[in-house]
Write a protein that holds these residues in place. Sequence first.
Motif, PDB file in Angstrom:
ATOM      1  N   LEU A   5      23.416 -23.538  49.734  1.00  2.80           N
ATOM      2  CA  LEU A   5      22.396 -23.241  48.728  1.00  2.80           C
ATOM      3  C   LEU A   5      21.071 -23.058  49.436  1.00  2.80           C
ATOM      4  N   ILE A   6      20.316 -22.061  49.019  1.00  2.34           N
ATOM      5  CA  ILE A   6      19.004 -21.786  49.613  1.00  2.34           C
ATOM      6  C   ILE A   6      17.960 -21.869  48.515  1.00  2.34           C
ATOM      7  N   LEU A   7      16.959 -22.734  48.722  1.00  3.64           N
ATOM      8  CA  LEU A   7      15.887 -22.813  47.753  1.00  3.64           C
ATOM      9  C   LEU A   7      14.544 -23.007  48.419  1.00  3.64           C
ATOM     10  N   SER A   8      13.526 -22.816  47.629  1.00  4.52           N
ATOM     11  CA  SER A   8      12.155 -22.973  48.087  1.00  4.52           C
ATOM     12  C   SER A   8      11.267 -23.203  46.879  1.00  4.52           C
ATOM     13  N   ASP A   9      10.079 -23.715  47.131  1.00  5.47           N
ATOM     14  CA  ASP A   9       9.044 -23.788  46.100  1.00  5.47           C
ATOM     15  C   ASP A   9       9.514 -24.505  44.830  1.00  5.47           C
ATOM     16  N   THR A  10      10.064 -25.706  45.009  1.00  9.49           N
ATOM     17  CA  THR A  10      10.487 -26.489  43.847  1.00  9.49           C
ATOM     18  C   THR A  10       9.284 -27.122  43.140  1.00  9.49           C
ATOM     19  N   HIS A  11       8.230 -27.444  43.882  1.00 10.88           N
ATOM     20  CA  HIS A  11       6.966 -27.919  43.291  1.00 10.88           C
ATOM     21  C   HIS A  11       7.154 -28.999  42.222  1.00 10.88           C
ATOM     22  N   ILE A  12       7.913 -30.031  42.548  1.00  8.88           N
ATOM     23  CA  ILE A  12       8.108 -31.133  41.590  1.00  8.88           C
ATOM     24  C   ILE A  12       7.206 -32.297  41.995  1.00  8.88           C
ATOM     25  N   PRO A  13       6.451 -32.886  41.102  1.00  6.51           N
ATOM     26  CA  PRO A  13       6.452 -32.697  39.641  1.00  6.51           C
ATOM     27  C   PRO A  13       5.376 -31.743  39.129  1.00  6.51           C
ATOM     28  N   ALA A  14       4.693 -31.024  39.995  1.00  6.45           N
ATOM     29  CA  ALA A  14       3.576 -30.180  39.544  1.00  6.45           C
ATOM     30  C   ALA A  14       4.015 -29.049  38.607  1.00  6.45           C
ATOM     31  N   ARG A  15       5.119 -28.372  38.917  1.00  8.54           N
ATOM     32  CA  ARG A  15       5.542 -27.215  38.125  1.00  8.54           C
ATOM     33  C   ARG A  15       6.746 -27.491  37.228  1.00  8.54           C
ATOM     34  N   ALA A  16       7.477 -28.559  37.516  1.00  7.64           N
ATOM     35  CA  ALA A  16       8.621 -28.944  36.683  1.00  7.64           C
ATOM     36  C   ALA A  16       8.846 -30.433  36.880  1.00  7.64           C
ATOM     37  N   LYS A  17       9.403 -31.053  35.885  1.00  9.26           N
ATOM     38  CA  LYS A  17       9.672 -32.498  35.979  1.00  9.26           C
ATOM     39  C   LYS A  17      10.971 -32.768  36.734  1.00  9.26           C
ATOM     40  N   GLN A  18      11.893 -31.800  36.696  1.00 15.65           N
ATOM     41  CA  GLN A  18      13.181 -31.992  37.359  1.00 15.65           C
ATOM     42  C   GLN A  18      13.784 -30.662  37.768  1.00 15.65           C
ATOM     43  N   LEU A  19      14.784 -30.739  38.629  1.00 17.43           N
ATOM     44  CA  LEU A  19      15.506 -29.538  39.043  1.00 17.43           C
ATOM     45  C   LEU A  19      16.384 -29.073  37.886  1.00 17.43           C
ATOM     46  N   PRO A  20      16.519 -27.750  37.717  1.00 16.33           N
ATOM     47  CA  PRO A  20      17.313 -27.239  36.588  1.00 16.33           C
ATOM     48  C   PRO A  20      18.810 -27.529  36.750  1.00 16.33           C
ATOM     49  N   GLU A  29      28.908 -27.917  44.472  1.00 15.14           N
ATOM     50  CA  GLU A  29      29.847 -27.069  45.217  1.00 15.14           C
ATOM     51  C   GLU A  29      29.378 -26.796  46.648  1.00 15.14           C
ATOM     52  N   ALA A  30      28.151 -27.175  46.965  1.00 12.88           N
ATOM     53  CA  ALA A  30      27.537 -26.787  48.244  1.00 12.88           C
ATOM     54  C   ALA A  30      27.996 -27.663  49.410  1.00 12.88           C
ATOM     55  N   ASP A  31      28.116 -27.035  50.579  1.00  5.08           N
ATOM     56  CA  ASP A  31      28.400 -27.748  51.831  1.00  5.08           C
ATOM     57  C   ASP A  31      27.109 -28.079  52.566  1.00  5.08           C
ATOM     58  N   LEU A  32      26.032 -27.363  52.217  1.00  6.71           N
ATOM     59  CA  LEU A  32      24.738 -27.530  52.875  1.00  6.71           C
ATOM     60  C   LEU A  32      23.668 -26.979  51.946  1.00  6.71           C
ATOM     61  N   ILE A  33      22.481 -27.590  51.979  1.00  8.35           N
ATOM     62  CA  ILE A  33      21.335 -27.085  51.211  1.00  8.35           C
ATOM     63  C   ILE A  33      20.193 -26.839  52.185  1.00  8.35           C
ATOM     64  N   LEU A  34      19.587 -25.661  52.093  1.00 12.18           N
ATOM     65  CA  LEU A  34      18.416 -25.316  52.897  1.00 12.18           C
ATOM     66  C   LEU A  34      17.226 -25.158  51.961  1.00 12.18           C
ATOM     67  N   HIS A  35      16.092 -25.773  52.326  1.00 11.60           N
ATOM     68  CA  HIS A  35      14.883 -25.718  51.491  1.00 11.60           C
ATOM     69  C   HIS A  35      13.734 -25.202  52.354  1.00 11.60           C
ATOM     70  N   ALA A  36      13.105 -24.120  51.904  1.00  8.75           N
ATOM     71  CA  ALA A  36      12.051 -23.470  52.691  1.00  8.75           C
ATOM     72  C   ALA A  36      10.637 -23.931  52.319  1.00  8.75           C
ATOM     73  N   GLY A  37      10.499 -25.170  51.888  1.00  8.97           N
ATOM     74  CA  GLY A  37       9.159 -25.739  51.723  1.00  8.97           C
ATOM     75  C   GLY A  37       8.570 -25.706  50.328  1.00  8.97           C
ATOM     76  N   ASP A  38       7.449 -26.432  50.202  1.00  4.28           N
ATOM     77  CA  ASP A  38       6.797 -26.725  48.929  1.00  4.28           C
ATOM     78  C   ASP A  38       7.717 -27.527  48.021  1.00  4.28           C
ATOM     79  N   TRP A  39       8.242 -28.599  48.611  1.00  6.94           N
ATOM     80  CA  TRP A  39       9.005 -29.600  47.852  1.00  6.94           C
ATOM     81  C   TRP A  39       8.033 -30.319  46.921  1.00  6.94           C
ATOM     82  N   GLN A  40       6.889 -30.700  47.509  1.00  3.83           N
ATOM     83  CA  GLN A  40       5.781 -31.422  46.918  1.00  3.83           C
ATOM     84  C   GLN A  40       6.040 -32.921  46.810  1.00  3.83           C
ATOM     85  N   ASN A  41       7.294 -33.324  46.928  1.00  3.57           N
ATOM     86  CA  ASN A  41       7.642 -34.713  46.694  1.00  3.57           C
ATOM     87  C   ASN A  41       8.948 -35.022  47.422  1.00  3.57           C
ATOM     88  N   LEU A  42       8.997 -36.091  48.182  1.00  2.00           N
ATOM     89  CA  LEU A  42      10.220 -36.459  48.907  1.00  2.00           C
ATOM     90  C   LEU A  42      11.378 -36.792  47.979  1.00  2.00           C
TER      91      LEU A  42
END
Length: 165
Positions: A5-20, A29-42
């Motif tokens: 899975l590839i994601l970026s710019d989750t911006h939680i909690p600034a833009r959403a309270k939770q992941l969809p 189903e994922a074997d690996l998740i890659l996140h390209a930044g702007d998590w905003q929160n550990l």
Amino acid sequence: MKKVLILSDTHIPARAKQLPKILLDACEEADLILHAGDWQNLDVFFELSAYTETIGVAGNVDPWEIVDRFGKKKIVTVENLKIGIVHGDGTGKTTEHRAVEAFAEDEVDLIVFGHSHIPLMKEINGVTLFNPGSPTDKRRQPQYSFGLLEVGEKWTVQHIFFDKE
């Protein structure tokens, strides 16, 4: 076949309270998740890593503990596929150009970046550039999005587009 899975710019909690939910279902189903930044929160990292190994980089709005944990640039190998990950923020040039420049001295097959929240997939000089968009802050895009990379003898990457639940 490995599912990444590839994601970026989750911006939680600034833009959403939770992941969809559609993203969390894909995490199962994922074997690996890659996140390209702007998590905003550990907490986002801890939530994702409860599903599977999660690797990422820090973005421009991430606090020091995220920068410290992840750094700004990474190269990850999945099977024989070399993937460069960077957020893409900076000054001058476009986000896309900054992402390409970040790996100018490296041999990569795929560059994953974020920052613009604009889904993108294109090839430049034999390297695929992929911006998954954002699953929580679509800005002016018609839909929210993230990416799915499948790696086997060959590899494919695609966007998963969705509307708010």
